[in-house]
Design a protein around this motif. Structure first.
Motif, short mmCIF file in Angstrom:
data_model
loop_
_atom_site.label_atom_id
_atom_site.label_comp_id
_atom_site.label_asym_id
_atom_site.label_seq_id
_atom_site.Cartn_x
_atom_site.Cartn_y
_atom_site.Cartn_z
N TRP A 1 2.78 -29.60 -42.85
CA TRP A 1 3.98 -29.40 -42.03
C TRP A 1 3.51 -29.28 -40.59
CZ3 TRP A 1 4.23 -27.35 -47.09
CH2 TRP A 1 5.39 -27.66 -47.81
N HIS A 2 3.94 -30.22 -39.74
CA HIS A 2 3.48 -30.22 -38.34
C HIS A 2 4.46 -29.42 -37.47
CE1 HIS A 2 1.83 -31.71 -34.59
NE2 HIS A 2 0.89 -32.34 -35.26
N THR A 3 4.50 -28.13 -37.70
CA THR A 3 5.54 -27.25 -37.18
C THR A 3 5.34 -26.84 -35.72
OG1 THR A 3 5.77 -26.40 -39.42
CG2 THR A 3 6.71 -25.04 -37.66
N VAL B 1 -1.48 -39.16 -45.12
CA VAL B 1 -2.77 -38.90 -44.44
C VAL B 1 -2.53 -37.97 -43.25
CG1 VAL B 1 -3.94 -41.04 -45.09
CG2 VAL B 1 -2.54 -40.98 -43.02
N PHE B 2 -3.51 -37.19 -42.90
CA PHE B 2 -3.46 -36.31 -41.73
C PHE B 2 -4.38 -36.92 -40.67
CE2 PHE B 2 -3.19 -32.73 -39.04
CZ PHE B 2 -4.46 -32.39 -38.62
N GLY B 3 -3.84 -37.03 -39.42
CA GLY B 3 -4.69 -37.54 -38.35
C GLY B 3 -4.79 -39.06 -38.39
N PRO C 1 -0.04 -45.47 -40.20
CA PRO C 1 0.02 -44.89 -38.85
C PRO C 1 -0.62 -43.50 -38.84
CG PRO C 1 2.15 -44.71 -39.91
CD PRO C 1 1.26 -45.45 -40.86
N GLN C 2 -0.92 -42.99 -37.65
CA GLN C 2 -1.42 -41.62 -37.51
C GLN C 2 -0.47 -40.66 -38.23
OE1 GLN C 2 -3.76 -39.73 -35.07
NE2 GLN C 2 -2.32 -38.43 -33.96
N HIS C 3 -1.01 -39.78 -39.01
CA HIS C 3 -0.24 -38.78 -39.75
C HIS C 3 0.64 -39.37 -40.86
CE1 HIS C 3 -1.79 -35.64 -37.31
NE2 HIS C 3 -0.92 -35.65 -36.34
N VAL D 1 -4.02 -25.20 -35.85
CA VAL D 1 -3.42 -24.58 -34.66
C VAL D 1 -3.61 -25.56 -33.51
CG1 VAL D 1 -3.50 -22.64 -33.04
CG2 VAL D 1 -3.89 -22.25 -35.50
N TRP D 2 -2.48 -25.98 -32.90
CA TRP D 2 -2.56 -27.00 -31.85
C TRP D 2 -1.67 -26.67 -30.68
CZ3 TRP D 2 1.08 -31.34 -30.74
CH2 TRP D 2 0.58 -32.19 -29.75
N ASN D 3 -2.26 -26.72 -29.50
CA ASN D 3 -1.48 -26.73 -28.27
C ASN D 3 -2.15 -27.73 -27.34
OD1 ASN D 3 -0.76 -26.03 -25.43
ND2 ASN D 3 0.57 -24.56 -26.49
O1 TA6 Z 1 -1.95 -31.45 -35.55
C1 TA6 Z 1 -2.72 -31.64 -34.40
C2 TA6 Z 1 -2.81 -33.13 -34.12
O2 TA6 Z 1 -3.50 -33.80 -35.13
C3 TA6 Z 1 -3.47 -33.30 -32.75
O3 TA6 Z 1 -4.78 -33.83 -32.90
C4 TA6 Z 1 -2.51 -34.24 -32.03
O4 TA6 Z 1 -2.85 -35.58 -32.31
C5 TA6 Z 1 -1.19 -33.84 -32.65
O5 TA6 Z 1 -1.49 -33.72 -34.04
C6 TA6 Z 1 -0.02 -34.74 -32.35
O6 TA6 Z 1 -0.17 -35.96 -33.01
P1 TA6 Z 1 1.04 -37.04 -32.82
O7 TA6 Z 1 0.65 -38.22 -33.66
O8 TA6 Z 1 2.30 -36.37 -33.32
O9 TA6 Z 1 1.11 -37.31 -31.35
#
Ligand code: TA6
Length: 292
Positions: A157-159, A66-68, A77-79, A237-239
């Motif tokens: 891929w959370h690069t 899952v994503f998010g 868990p998240q992700h 895209v995340w910062n």
């Molecule tokens: O990819 C972006 C994201 O979903 C952001 O919303 C933020 O939550 C980031 O991932 C980091 O998530 P994490 O669970 O690794 O702290």
């Protein structure tokens, strides 16, 4: 090519010095060095946990299934669990010319902890390949439904790319592409004019480029990153920017947000559905190209 599969990580080094390092924890790439090993291309937090206590803050964590945030009824868990599970190193293969090396990793549903199995009781097999070239990094994945019943998953891929200076960084290949803004939690269409995308505040956007073959380029004062995708419709895209970086205990140094940009390729807007026995594959190639 030197492979030292010590107990917790695999390092591959080309004769010319380029290298990559993958933790068996999450099959997380924690280093990708180019230019004879002189240049690190991934950003890693100084406070990243690599002892298995939590997902690695940096490098290339894997997001699956899952994503998010998971559905409220789920105990995932998240992700998802891929980035916090121990993967198996399946081996390496080198090209005859010794100018590239491929590392393969696997995760099966039987590798999961009981709680994760309970949270997502689907029979699956994932084969993840990392191919290091002198000026490129290719990552590929095959996800297979090993059961009889169909199920859906997301992959990303959370690069964490390293950039010299976020204030001197811009992206091309995403302008005039619709995106979902997770900061403003609204579905917006990006600027109609194909202006380069700059990052000037907390940014958390899920783009859906109309051309799945489009190249996304991250222009920085150093070699630019040219990113191509295969079978991956979405780009995040995340910062975190200053405030959110302050709020993450494993994000160090606190001004590290100025030296990183997450450009994350995957299939996350809609789940991918696999019938029993079916497989799905996706890939990303990042090439380093001198600016100018
Ligand atoms: O990819 C972006 C994201 O979903 C952001 O919303 C933020 O939550 C980031 O991932 C980091 O998530 P994490 O669970 O690794 O702290």
């Amino acid at each position: 090519v030197d492979i030292s599969p010590s107990s917790d990580r695999v390092t591959a080094t080309l004769p010319t010095g380029e290298s990559c390092e993958v933790l068996l924890y999450g099959a997380t790439l924690v280093s990708w060095k180019s230019e004879g090993g002189q240049r690190e291309n991934l950003w890693m937090s100084d406070a990243a946990k690599v002892d298995g206590s939590k997902a690695v803050r940096g490098g290339i964590p894997l997001v699956f299934p899952v994503f998010g945030p998971p559905p409220s009824s789920s105990h995932l868990p998240q992700h998802g669990f891929a980035r916090i599970s121990r993967w198996e190193f399946l081996g390496k293969s080198t090209s005859e010319s010794d100018s590239s090396v491929q590392l393969d990793f696997g995760l099966m549903s039987s590798n999961l902890s009981p709680e994760m199995r309970a949270a997502w009781p689907c029979e699956f097999g994932v084969i993840y390949s990392v191919t290091l070239g002198r000026r490129s990094l290719e990552t590929r994945v095959v996800v297979r439904n090993e059961g009889a019943a169909a199920w859906e998953f997301m992959w990303l891929w959370h690069t964490y790319l390293r950039v010299e200076d976020i204030h001197q960084t811009h992206l091309t290949g995403l302008s005039s592409t619709p995106y979902h803004d997770r900061v403003a939690s609204a579905h917006l269409t990006s600027e109609p004019s194909p202006t380069p995308l700059t990052i000037t505040s907390e940014t958390d956007r899920v783009y859906h480029p109309p051309d799945p073959q489009s190249t996304i380029t991250v222009h920085t004062p150093a070699p630019r990153y040219e990113i191509t995708r295969e079978n991956l419709p979405d780009v995040v895209v995340w910062n975190p920017w200053e405030e959110k970086a302050k709020g993450m205990s494993d994000f160090e140094p606190k001004d590290g947000w100025e030296n990183m940009l997450c450009v994350e390729e995957g299939s996350v807007r809609e789940g991918v559905r696999l019938e029993g026995g079916e497989a799905w594959e996706g890939g990303v190639t990042v090439r380093l190209v001198e600016e100018g």
